[in-house]
Design a protein around this motif. Structure first.
Motif, PDB file in Angstrom:
ATOM      1  N   LEU A 182      29.168  75.608  19.678  1.00 56.17           N
ATOM      2  CA  LEU A 182      29.852  75.673  20.971  1.00 56.17           C
ATOM      3  C   LEU A 182      30.587  77.003  21.122  1.00 56.17           C
ATOM      4  N   GLU A 183      31.185  77.476  20.044  1.00 61.27           N
ATOM      5  CA  GLU A 183      31.862  78.778  20.087  1.00 61.27           C
ATOM      6  C   GLU A 183      30.843  79.898  20.302  1.00 61.27           C
ATOM      7  N   SER A 204      34.477  67.074  23.610  1.00 60.88           N
ATOM      8  CA  SER A 204      34.067  65.888  24.358  1.00 60.88           C
ATOM      9  C   SER A 204      32.597  65.597  24.083  1.00 60.88           C
ATOM     10  N   ILE A 205      32.291  64.350  23.779  1.00 61.86           N
ATOM     11  CA  ILE A 205      30.932  63.961  23.405  1.00 61.86           C
ATOM     12  C   ILE A 205      30.568  62.650  24.091  1.00 61.86           C
ATOM     13  N   LYS A 206      29.323  62.547  24.526  1.00 63.53           N
ATOM     14  CA  LYS A 206      28.838  61.336  25.185  1.00 63.53           C
ATOM     15  C   LYS A 206      27.617  60.810  24.454  1.00 63.53           C
ATOM     16  N   PHE A 207      27.612  59.512  24.185  1.00 59.81           N
ATOM     17  CA  PHE A 207      26.455  58.845  23.576  1.00 59.81           C
ATOM     18  C   PHE A 207      25.740  58.100  24.696  1.00 59.81           C
ATOM     19  N   ALA A 214      32.999  72.869  30.426  1.00 63.19           N
ATOM     20  CA  ALA A 214      32.092  71.734  30.608  1.00 63.19           C
ATOM     21  C   ALA A 214      32.836  70.410  30.408  1.00 63.19           C
ATOM     22  N   PRO A 215      32.724  69.477  31.355  1.00 60.30           N
ATOM     23  CA  PRO A 215      33.380  68.175  31.193  1.00 60.30           C
ATOM     24  C   PRO A 215      32.797  67.382  30.026  1.00 60.30           C
ATOM     25  N   ILE A 216      31.483  67.505  29.821  1.00 61.05           N
ATOM     26  CA  ILE A 216      30.827  66.935  28.635  1.00 61.05           C
ATOM     27  C   ILE A 216      30.279  68.113  27.840  1.00 61.05           C
ATOM     28  N   GLN A 217      30.764  68.318  26.626  1.00 64.79           N
ATOM     29  CA  GLN A 217      30.329  69.462  25.828  1.00 64.79           C
ATOM     30  C   GLN A 217      29.108  69.146  24.964  1.00 64.79           C
ATOM     31  N   VAL A 218      29.027  67.900  24.539  1.00 64.14           N
ATOM     32  CA  VAL A 218      27.912  67.463  23.687  1.00 64.14           C
ATOM     33  C   VAL A 218      27.420  66.112  24.177  1.00 64.14           C
ATOM     34  N   VAL A 219      26.103  65.982  24.326  1.00 67.28           N
ATOM     35  CA  VAL A 219      25.537  64.683  24.665  1.00 67.28           C
ATOM     36  C   VAL A 219      24.558  64.286  23.564  1.00 67.28           C
ATOM     37  N   VAL A 220      24.604  63.032  23.166  1.00 65.83           N
ATOM     38  CA  VAL A 220      23.699  62.507  22.143  1.00 65.83           C
ATOM     39  C   VAL A 220      22.715  61.556  22.815  1.00 65.83           C
ATOM     40  N   VAL A 221      21.427  61.838  22.654  1.00 69.94           N
ATOM     41  CA  VAL A 221      20.385  60.990  23.225  1.00 69.94           C
ATOM     42  C   VAL A 221      19.648  60.278  22.092  1.00 69.94           C
ATOM     43  N   PRO A 222      19.805  58.958  21.964  1.00 67.08           N
ATOM     44  CA  PRO A 222      19.104  58.218  20.908  1.00 67.08           C
ATOM     45  C   PRO A 222      17.651  57.961  21.313  1.00 67.08           C
ATOM     46  N   ILE A 223      16.769  58.034  20.334  1.00 66.04           N
ATOM     47  CA  ILE A 223      15.346  57.745  20.570  1.00 66.04           C
ATOM     48  C   ILE A 223      14.988  56.534  19.704  1.00 66.04           C
ATOM     49  N   GLY A 245      33.173  61.094  15.689  1.00 64.95           N
ATOM     50  CA  GLY A 245      34.603  61.078  15.379  1.00 64.95           C
ATOM     51  C   GLY A 245      35.088  62.439  14.914  1.00 64.95           C
ATOM     52  N   GLU A 246      34.264  63.116  14.115  1.00 59.46           N
ATOM     53  CA  GLU A 246      34.622  64.464  13.645  1.00 59.46           C
ATOM     54  C   GLU A 246      34.772  65.430  14.817  1.00 59.46           C
ATOM     55  N   LEU A 247      33.819  65.369  15.754  1.00 60.76           N
ATOM     56  CA  LEU A 247      33.843  66.282  16.893  1.00 60.76           C
ATOM     57  C   LEU A 247      35.027  65.983  17.812  1.00 60.76           C
ATOM     58  N   LYS A 248      35.293  64.708  18.052  1.00 62.98           N
ATOM     59  CA  LYS A 248      36.425  64.344  18.907  1.00 62.98           C
ATOM     60  C   LYS A 248      37.742  64.785  18.287  1.00 62.98           C
TER      61      LYS A 248
END
Length: 260
Positions: A167-168, A102-105, A66-75, A94-97
């Motif tokens: 993810l694992e 790969s993480i997207k906010f 996956a090009p983006i493994q984690v996405v964060v959606v703020p509410i 920062g911990e995940l990176k």
């Protein structure tokens, strides 16, 4: 329930070279047609990936691809809330990176959270994190996994560790789920009547004995449209018994299937 040829290599000989007039100069200084090979790692593998793992909501991608493994959606409702959420996300992001994840906010103001949830499900992002003011008060985030659509709450202190493990788990689940599907769709046939019944009603791969001749394979293909897909390594040793079609002594146990 059909076979897909993908990721294969072929020795093409000089056929294509002669058709397209592709030559090289030999050590002797003569013009000769090239000998070609074909390595089929192409878009068909992507098709196989989509068919194997995905569902009616869209793509399901293994985390390792996956090009983006984690996405964060703020509410949020106010800029102040967004800034507060961003500061918290920056810490576990920062911990995940640092773990190579790969993480997207996604703070795009043009789309609402519900739309974003559906969009990232469609795109197959393995893990989605939702976080709002109430989550900050409780010191948690909501985490949704794409493979099973299950949701859980994780403490803000443990996001880096638990999401990496998740993810694992998703990677292993997708692999094992596909492997189990394949294995449960390999059926042994002891005669040609059973062979045709399996092909018509269940599909998948059919394990059967083969006499090793092209004539028999061609005859089976003409009668059923099924062909030999491979001789698994576990089957390579000589096998006692007779070919299910010709009745001649068998040389191999092979996997037959209809192909796309």
């Amino acid at each position: 329930g059909k076979a897909l040829q993908a990721g294969t290599s072929h020795f093409l000989g000089q056929n294509f070279a002669k058709a397209f007039d592709v030559k090289f100069t030999s050590k002797e200084g003569k013009q000769e047609y090239v000998w070609a090979t074909s390595w089929g790692v192409s878009t068909r593998l992507m098709g196989a990936l989509i068919m194997t793992h995905s569902d009616d909501l869209g793509l399901v991608l293994p985390p390792k691809l996956a090009p983006i493994q984690v996405v964060v959606v703020p509410i949020y409702k106010t800029e102040e809330q967004l800034e507060e959420i961003r500061n918290v996300v920056d810490k576990f992001s920062g911990e995940l990176k640092a773990k190579g994840i790969s993480i997207k906010f996604d703070d795009d103001e043009q789309a609402k959270p519900g739309w974003k949830f559906a969009e990232y499900e469609l795109k197959g992002v393995p893990v989605r994190i939702a976080i709002g003011p109430k989550d900050l008060e409780k010191g948690q985030v909501e985490v949704a996994r794409r493979d099973t659509l299950e949701k859980q709450f994780i403490s803000l202190d443990n996001v880096g560790t638990e999401v990496a493990q998740l993810l694992e788990d998703i990677q292993a689940n997708l692999y094992n789920r596909a492997l189990d599907y394949r294995d449960t769709h390999i059926t042994e046939a002891t005669d040609f009547t059973e062979f045709k019944e399996i092909l018509d009603n269940k599909g998948g791969f059919i394990s059967a004995l083969w006499d090793g001749t092209e004539e028999t394979e061609e005859a089976v293909k003409n009668a059923t449209k099924a062909t030999i897909r491979c001789i698994p390594q576990a089957f390579e040793t000589p096998t006692e018994g007779i070919d299910i079609f010709s009745g001649k002594p068998a040389k191999y146990r092979v996997l037959y299937a209809k192909a796309y």
